[in-house]
Design a protein around this motif. Sequence first.
Motif, PDB file in Angstrom:
ATOM      1  N   ASP A 285      -0.332  -9.561  -0.372  1.00  0.00           N
ATOM      2  CA  ASP A 285      -1.301 -10.087  -0.862  1.00  0.00           C
ATOM      3  C   ASP A 285      -1.616  -8.999  -1.849  1.00  0.00           C
ATOM      4  N   GLU A 286      -2.898  -9.928  -2.429  1.00  0.00           N
ATOM      5  CA  GLU A 286      -3.261  -9.486  -3.541  1.00  0.00           C
ATOM      6  C   GLU A 286      -4.503  -7.912  -2.594  1.00  0.00           C
ATOM      7  N   LEU A 287      -5.414  -8.135  -1.744  1.00  0.00           N
ATOM      8  CA  LEU A 287      -6.165  -6.945  -1.333  1.00  0.00           C
ATOM      9  C   LEU A 287      -5.831  -6.590  -0.716  1.00  0.00           C
ATOM     10  N   SER A 288      -4.490  -6.476  -0.155  1.00  0.00           N
ATOM     11  CA  SER A 288      -3.648  -5.432   0.658  1.00  0.00           C
ATOM     12  C   SER A 288      -3.039  -4.177  -0.581  1.00  0.00           C
ATOM     13  N   PHE A 289      -2.408  -4.964  -1.335  1.00  0.00           N
ATOM     14  CA  PHE A 289      -1.271  -4.798  -2.143  1.00  0.00           C
ATOM     15  C   PHE A 289      -2.625  -3.405  -3.218  1.00  0.00           C
ATOM     16  N   ASN A 290      -3.988  -4.416  -3.402  1.00  0.00           N
ATOM     17  CA  ASN A 290      -4.825  -3.254  -4.374  1.00  0.00           C
ATOM     18  C   ASN A 290      -4.924  -1.554  -3.133  1.00  0.00           C
ATOM     19  N   LEU A 291      -5.164  -2.115  -2.124  1.00  0.00           N
ATOM     20  CA  LEU A 291      -5.328  -1.015  -1.215  1.00  0.00           C
ATOM     21  C   LEU A 291      -4.306  -0.087  -1.160  1.00  0.00           C
ATOM     22  N   LEU A 292      -2.881  -0.527  -0.865  1.00  0.00           N
ATOM     23  CA  LEU A 292      -1.513   0.417  -0.557  1.00  0.00           C
ATOM     24  C   LEU A 292      -1.521   1.063  -2.173  1.00  0.00           C
ATOM     25  N   GLN A 293      -1.412   0.220  -2.789  1.00  0.00           N
ATOM     26  CA  GLN A 293      -1.777   0.468  -4.273  1.00  0.00           C
ATOM     27  C   GLN A 293      -2.294   2.262  -4.854  1.00  0.00           C
ATOM     28  N   ALA A 294      -3.038   1.764  -4.205  1.00  0.00           N
ATOM     29  CA  ALA A 294      -4.499   2.773  -4.328  1.00  0.00           C
ATOM     30  C   ALA A 294      -3.800   4.488  -3.508  1.00  0.00           C
ATOM     31  N   LEU A 295      -2.806   4.308  -2.075  1.00  0.00           N
ATOM     32  CA  LEU A 295      -2.152   5.103  -1.445  1.00  0.00           C
ATOM     33  C   LEU A 295      -1.269   5.394  -1.914  1.00  0.00           C
ATOM     34  N   GLU A 296      -0.690   4.792  -2.912  1.00  0.00           N
ATOM     35  CA  GLU A 296       0.360   5.322  -3.440  1.00  0.00           C
ATOM     36  C   GLU A 296       1.453   4.711  -2.432  1.00  0.00           C
ATOM     37  N   TYR A 297       1.385   3.754  -1.475  1.00  0.00           N
ATOM     38  CA  TYR A 297       2.853   2.998  -1.153  1.00  0.00           C
ATOM     39  C   TYR A 297       3.992   2.695  -1.944  1.00  0.00           C
ATOM     40  N   PRO A 298       4.705   4.045  -1.563  1.00  0.00           N
ATOM     41  CA  PRO A 298       6.010   4.175  -2.885  1.00  0.00           C
ATOM     42  C   PRO A 298       7.247   2.370  -2.283  1.00  0.00           C
ATOM     43  N   TYR A 299       6.808   1.686  -1.037  1.00  0.00           N
ATOM     44  CA  TYR A 299       7.587   0.908  -0.980  1.00  0.00           C
ATOM     45  C   TYR A 299       7.012  -1.139  -0.960  1.00  0.00           C
ATOM     46  N   LEU A 300       5.885  -0.729  -2.492  1.00  0.00           N
ATOM     47  CA  LEU A 300       5.140  -1.957  -2.060  1.00  0.00           C
ATOM     48  C   LEU A 300       5.727  -3.259  -3.047  1.00  0.00           C
ATOM     49  N   ILE A 301       5.777  -4.334  -2.469  1.00  0.00           N
ATOM     50  CA  ILE A 301       6.284  -5.230  -3.273  1.00  0.00           C
ATOM     51  C   ILE A 301       4.587  -6.353  -3.192  1.00  0.00           C
ATOM     52  N   LYS A 302       4.561  -7.245  -4.672  1.00  0.00           N
ATOM     53  CA  LYS A 302       3.064  -8.442  -4.641  1.00  0.00           C
ATOM     54  C   LYS A 302       4.169  -9.742  -3.935  1.00  0.00           C
ATOM     55  N   ALA A 303       3.288  -9.741  -2.737  1.00  0.00           N
ATOM     56  CA  ALA A 303       4.402 -11.161  -2.256  1.00  0.00           C
ATOM     57  C   ALA A 303       4.377 -12.399  -2.606  1.00  0.00           C
TER      58      ALA A 303
END
Length: 415
Positions: A285-303
């Motif tokens: 979701d939006e909040l977790s996406f922003n946190l994981l994106q900042a961590l450069e998680y490579p397998y990330l998709i907006k829910a």
Amino acid sequence: MESIQPLLEKAQAATRSLKTLPDAQKQELLRKLSTVVEAHTDAIVAENKKDLDKMSDQDPKKDRLLLNTARIKQLADSLNDIAGLQDPANQLLVERTLDNGLQVQKRTVPLGVVGVIYESRPNVTLDVAALCIRSGNVAVLRGGTDAFHTNIILVDLIQQVLKEFNADPNAVQLLPVDRALIGEMLTAVKYIDIIIPRGSQQLIDYVRANSKVPVIETGAGVCHTYVEKTADLKKASAIITNAKVSRPSVCNALDTVLVDKEVAPELLRQLADSLQDYDVEIFADELSFNLLQALEYPYLIKATPADFGREFLDYKCSVKVVDGLEDALQHIQEYSSKHSEAIVSQDTVLSERFLNEVDAAAVYVNASTRFTDGGVFGLGAEIGISTQKLHARGPFALEKLVTEKWFVRGDGQVR
């Protein structure tokens, strides 16, 4: 085959054979089957390979289909475990003598003919057959085309052992995979006493909508783990990782992580490290996406909304940041399939609320949902995990393959 009625007639007739089989003989039969299955490991693996070769490596059901030496050994061991369990039939529940002298008993008896429709899970073939034999039921199996060759050799071995013990081999039958015949199975009220679908939600919905035979639903699991703000985050990360990656293709695997907003940054940092090792795709979701994106998680998709309430059956999960227990409970109530749900928390009051208020077959505190299993719970093998509330709930195993019957003995009494 134009009709399965001749097969169903043989199944109905076979119920008498199992009813007359002594308990000790049923135990011995299952132990012999265990030996036979293990002795035919190479042949089973060879037939299983024919099925595996037809399925794409990218299909998440492929892991469910696989039978290797280790899994066959586990199945053989499970047959011995079932043999050692108490027969749930013929148990005396009530006994009394009425004022008029009638002697009344209520006993447990086998259900009769148990029909099971399942997909890509050849272990179900052995599990169901063993549970039915142990409890005196006849098993009519309709496996999927994916496991065609594997199911054939397993049922052949089962029938060989039944013959060796002078039991009717039609007590375990494998029906044709022709989809046109499923409708006949679902309406065979004269011959089949209960239908159990085990597989995708689509299969379960179809059986429930079209069956005239009583249905017990098993299979689909949309499982959540909620990390509450007091949780030990190291434990939480380990629990979530285990629930997701230990065997992602099964129904008790985790699908959605709910994390309290106060601990989301640290928990997601730990999860990013552990889940990345398994290439887990996260639908955030939006909040977790922003946190994981900042961590450069490579397998990330907006829910999207469809990613919640979704059974992934793969190295994929969804993540949502929630505002406390009430928010988590509301989300679970909306999206749960009522299979297995978990909370990770050090707050015993909130944990007890979670246990009592979440409507699911199995509810956990500080543990992985992967434990929802008949063998793990001490029930032997299971037919599946029932998510409904009538007759059976949770691991649908040996103890629930019976119904009740009244026995009344008199001496000329009339009313």
